[in-house]
Design a protein around this motif. Structure first.
Motif, PDB file in Angstrom:
ATOM      1  N   ILE A 179      -6.731  -4.129  11.532  1.00 59.93           N
ATOM      2  CA  ILE A 179      -7.881  -3.283  12.000  1.00 59.93           C
ATOM      3  C   ILE A 179      -7.703  -1.772  11.224  1.00 59.93           C
ATOM      4  O   ILE A 179      -8.502  -1.244  10.813  1.00 59.93           O
ATOM      5  CB  ILE A 179      -7.998  -3.240  13.660  1.00 59.93           C
ATOM      6  N   TYR A 180      -6.318  -1.206  11.849  1.00 61.57           N
ATOM      7  CA  TYR A 180      -6.055  -0.010  11.116  1.00 61.57           C
ATOM      8  C   TYR A 180      -6.095  -0.034   9.705  1.00 61.57           C
ATOM      9  O   TYR A 180      -6.610   1.291   9.103  1.00 61.57           O
ATOM     10  CB  TYR A 180      -4.715   0.349  11.602  1.00 61.57           C
ATOM     11  N   THR A 181      -5.752  -0.731   9.055  1.00 61.51           N
ATOM     12  CA  THR A 181      -5.656  -0.833   7.783  1.00 61.51           C
ATOM     13  C   THR A 181      -7.093  -1.047   7.008  1.00 61.51           C
ATOM     14  O   THR A 181      -7.395  -0.445   6.034  1.00 61.51           O
ATOM     15  CB  THR A 181      -4.597  -1.994   7.142  1.00 61.51           C
ATOM     16  N   THR A 182      -7.801  -1.881   7.667  1.00 59.85           N
ATOM     17  CA  THR A 182      -9.176  -1.897   7.099  1.00 59.85           C
ATOM     18  C   THR A 182     -10.169  -0.732   7.575  1.00 59.85           C
ATOM     19  O   THR A 182     -10.866  -0.188   6.607  1.00 59.85           O
ATOM     20  CB  THR A 182     -10.009  -3.175   7.697  1.00 59.85           C
ATOM     21  N   PHE A 183      -9.917  -0.209   8.420  1.00 61.03           N
ATOM     22  CA  PHE A 183     -10.499   1.171   8.748  1.00 61.03           C
ATOM     23  C   PHE A 183      -9.966   2.159   7.671  1.00 61.03           C
ATOM     24  O   PHE A 183     -11.030   2.936   7.184  1.00 61.03           O
ATOM     25  CB  PHE A 183     -10.325   1.695  10.110  1.00 61.03           C
ATOM     26  N   GLN A 184      -8.860   2.202   7.338  1.00 61.37           N
ATOM     27  CA  GLN A 184      -8.460   3.274   6.371  1.00 61.37           C
ATOM     28  C   GLN A 184      -9.064   3.161   4.943  1.00 61.37           C
ATOM     29  O   GLN A 184      -9.296   3.933   4.190  1.00 61.37           O
ATOM     30  CB  GLN A 184      -6.908   3.302   6.419  1.00 61.37           C
ATOM     31  N   ASP A 185      -9.227   1.767   4.839  1.00 60.72           N
ATOM     32  CA  ASP A 185      -9.562   1.392   3.494  1.00 60.72           C
ATOM     33  C   ASP A 185     -11.002   1.729   3.256  1.00 60.72           C
ATOM     34  O   ASP A 185     -11.498   2.132   2.351  1.00 60.72           O
ATOM     35  CB  ASP A 185      -9.504  -0.106   2.916  1.00 60.72           C
ATOM     36  N   GLN A 186     -11.876   1.540   4.516  1.00 59.48           N
ATOM     37  CA  GLN A 186     -13.246   1.701   4.482  1.00 59.48           C
ATOM     38  C   GLN A 186     -13.487   3.188   4.462  1.00 59.48           C
ATOM     39  O   GLN A 186     -14.353   3.784   3.530  1.00 59.48           O
ATOM     40  CB  GLN A 186     -13.857   1.321   5.812  1.00 59.48           C
ATOM     41  N   LEU A 187     -12.685   4.134   5.042  1.00 57.45           N
ATOM     42  CA  LEU A 187     -12.836   5.414   5.130  1.00 57.45           C
ATOM     43  C   LEU A 187     -12.234   6.088   3.985  1.00 57.45           C
ATOM     44  O   LEU A 187     -12.331   7.301   3.858  1.00 57.45           O
ATOM     45  CB  LEU A 187     -12.362   6.051   6.650  1.00 57.45           C
ATOM     46  N   GLY A 188     -11.356   5.402   3.216  1.00 59.96           N
ATOM     47  CA  GLY A 188     -10.640   6.247   2.003  1.00 59.96           C
ATOM     48  C   GLY A 188      -9.648   7.115   2.590  1.00 59.96           C
ATOM     49  O   GLY A 188      -9.620   8.233   1.828  1.00 59.96           O
ATOM     50  N   GLU A 189      -8.885   7.031   3.581  1.00 64.40           N
ATOM     51  CA  GLU A 189      -8.059   7.852   4.120  1.00 64.40           C
ATOM     52  C   GLU A 189      -6.509   7.823   3.330  1.00 64.40           C
ATOM     53  O   GLU A 189      -5.529   8.587   3.750  1.00 64.40           O
ATOM     54  CB  GLU A 189      -7.768   7.666   5.356  1.00 64.40           C
ATOM     55  N   GLY A 190      -6.318   7.186   2.163  1.00 62.38           N
ATOM     56  CA  GLY A 190      -5.192   7.097   1.342  1.00 62.38           C
ATOM     57  C   GLY A 190      -4.126   6.308   1.998  1.00 62.38           C
ATOM     58  O   GLY A 190      -4.133   5.255   1.788  1.00 62.38           O
ATOM     59  N   ASP A 191      -3.122   7.081   2.697  1.00 66.11           N
ATOM     60  CA  ASP A 191      -1.937   6.320   3.084  1.00 66.11           C
ATOM     61  C   ASP A 191      -2.221   5.251   4.060  1.00 66.11           C
ATOM     62  O   ASP A 191      -2.960   5.544   5.152  1.00 66.11           O
ATOM     63  CB  ASP A 191      -0.996   7.045   3.401  1.00 66.11           C
TER      64      ASP A 191
END
Length: 421
Positions: A179-191
């Protein structure tokens, strides 16, 4: 002289006396070794677990890696160099060859990620972060997945619950990371690195005695329990001796002397109290000096021996009162011996010697409060495990002494009524 008479009776039955002292020592060694070995088996050696992996994805790999890293389990994926199927695993577990098997369904990793992607996409869209001009892909229907667990019918319920909770925790960690990884991918938060270490951890706080942590072990549980069991088993020889005096005419000869029956019973009480204390000190000495040579923890009685001796004395009085009543009512040794042994086992069972009271059904927990063994056991636990003082022991000591008074009084009244008839 009454005490001396009881001593002579015991002296003439050397085999019975040896059994009275030797058997409890053997019992406490065997039971403690078995329970301690079981504890070590769970913690020191690994339990083989059959793993059937139909997923071949990240989820199954994470479960496999976590099981391999565990101090409890070792993973078996092949039998006789042949990959395990669900049918083979089920048959092996149900026949008792393995304790458990885990069957991971196919497409678990991809379907889990698909479900997470759908949920994250809905949340991101509702927040207005998604591209409104982008064509939304049609949501794929993802069915709920089942990780099947097969258990040997002989394993305990606590083992099943522990395993299921552990596996559920593994999968929850995988879901959280995805879930964390998918959110970061969607929001383009880098790391997109994710720390799996739990933010919240648990720490057990144990009582401290003399500024040292007192961590309970198998010895602290077994020594008090089986010491009580041994003390109460004097019910058998005590009741048998009382019946012998009646059948052999010794009791009638005693009654012809100018002495009350209370004095006769007082002699028995003193003699058998001494025996109870000897049993107690022998078992304590065994736990302190011999157990370390058997690979068991030594019993720590520092500062507690006096309080433990008081508990043993009052427990012995309760056992003597019960044995006196049984011997007074019984007419033959065939009545007193089996009933005495069976009743002691029942009192031990409902008193928490074998199974902890908190693990019993509610009705049995209520019944357990009426067992003198439960009172004695709680008093021992107050001293050894709860760092109790003498005043903390007063309720249990009072109940044990009251039990002795009531049973002895009933024995005297029954004897008086029988002689009057």
């Amino acid at each position: 002289m009454s005490v001396y008479k009881e001593f002579l009776l015991l002296k003439r039955d050397i085999g019975g006396v040896v059994t009275l002292f030797l058997m409890p020592l053997v019992l406490i060694i065997v039971v403690t070794l078995i329970q301690d070995s079981t504890f070590k088996t769970i913690n020191d050696s690994k339990i083989p677990v059959l793993l059937v992996d139909y997923d071949k994805g990240n989820v199954s790999k994470t479960i496999f890696d976590n099981l391999q890293k565990s101090d409890v389990f070792s993973v078996v994926t092949a039998i006789d160099n042949q990959p395990i199927t669900e049918t083979v695993a089920k048959e092996a577990v149900f026949k008792g060859k393995y304790q458990m098997a885990i069957v991971i369904p196919s497409h678990l990793s991809t379907d889990l990620q698909a479900k997470i992607d759908q949920n994250v996409q809905k949340i991101v869209s509702s927040l207005g972060f998604a591209d409104s001009l982008a064509t939304k892909p049609k949501a794929k229907l993802v069915d709920q997945k089942e990780v099947k667990l097969y258990f040997d019918p002989a394993v305990q319920l606590s083992f099943k619950s522990g395993v299921m909770n552990g596996i559920d925790k593994m999968i929850s960690q995988i879901e959280t990371k995805s879930i964390y990884t998918t959110f970061q991918d969607q929001l383009g938060e880098g790391d997109t690195s994710f720390e799996q270490k739990s933010f919240i951890k648990f720490k057990e706080i144990v009582p401290r005695i003399n500024n040292k942590e007192s961590i309970p072990n198998s010895v602290q549980h077994n020594v008090p329990a089986w010491t009580l069991f041994a003390i109460f088993f004097i019910v058998v020889p005590l009741s048998i001796n009382i019946v012998k005096e009646k059948t052999q005419g010794t009791f009638i000869r005693l009654r012809t002397n100018p002495v009350s029956n209370t004095i006769v019973l007082a002699g028995k009480t003193v003699m058998y109290s001494i025996i109870c204390l000897i049993q107690f000190y022998m078992m304590i000495a065994l736990a302190v000096f011999l157990f370390p040579y058997l690979g068991l923890p030594a019993l720590n009685v520092e500062g507690n021996l006096i309080l433990m001796s008081i508990v043993a004395l009052f427990s012995g009085l309760a056992a003597i009162g019960f044995g006196t009543l049984l011997g007074t009512i019984a007419k033959t040794q065939e009545q007193s011996a089996p009933f005495g042994a069976t009743s002691v086992i029942i009192l031990a069972a409902i008193g928490g010697v074998w199974v902890p009271v908190f693990a019993m059904p509610k009705i049995m927990q209520v019944i357990a409060q009426s067992s003198p063994m439960n009172w004695g056991l709680e008093a021992f636990y107050d001293v050894l495990l709860r760092n109790g003082t003498f005043w903390d022991l007063i309720p249990e000591l009072f109940l044990l002494f009251l039990f002795f008074i009531v049973t002895t009084t009933l024995a005297l009244l029954y004897d008086k009524k029988k002689r009057a008839v």
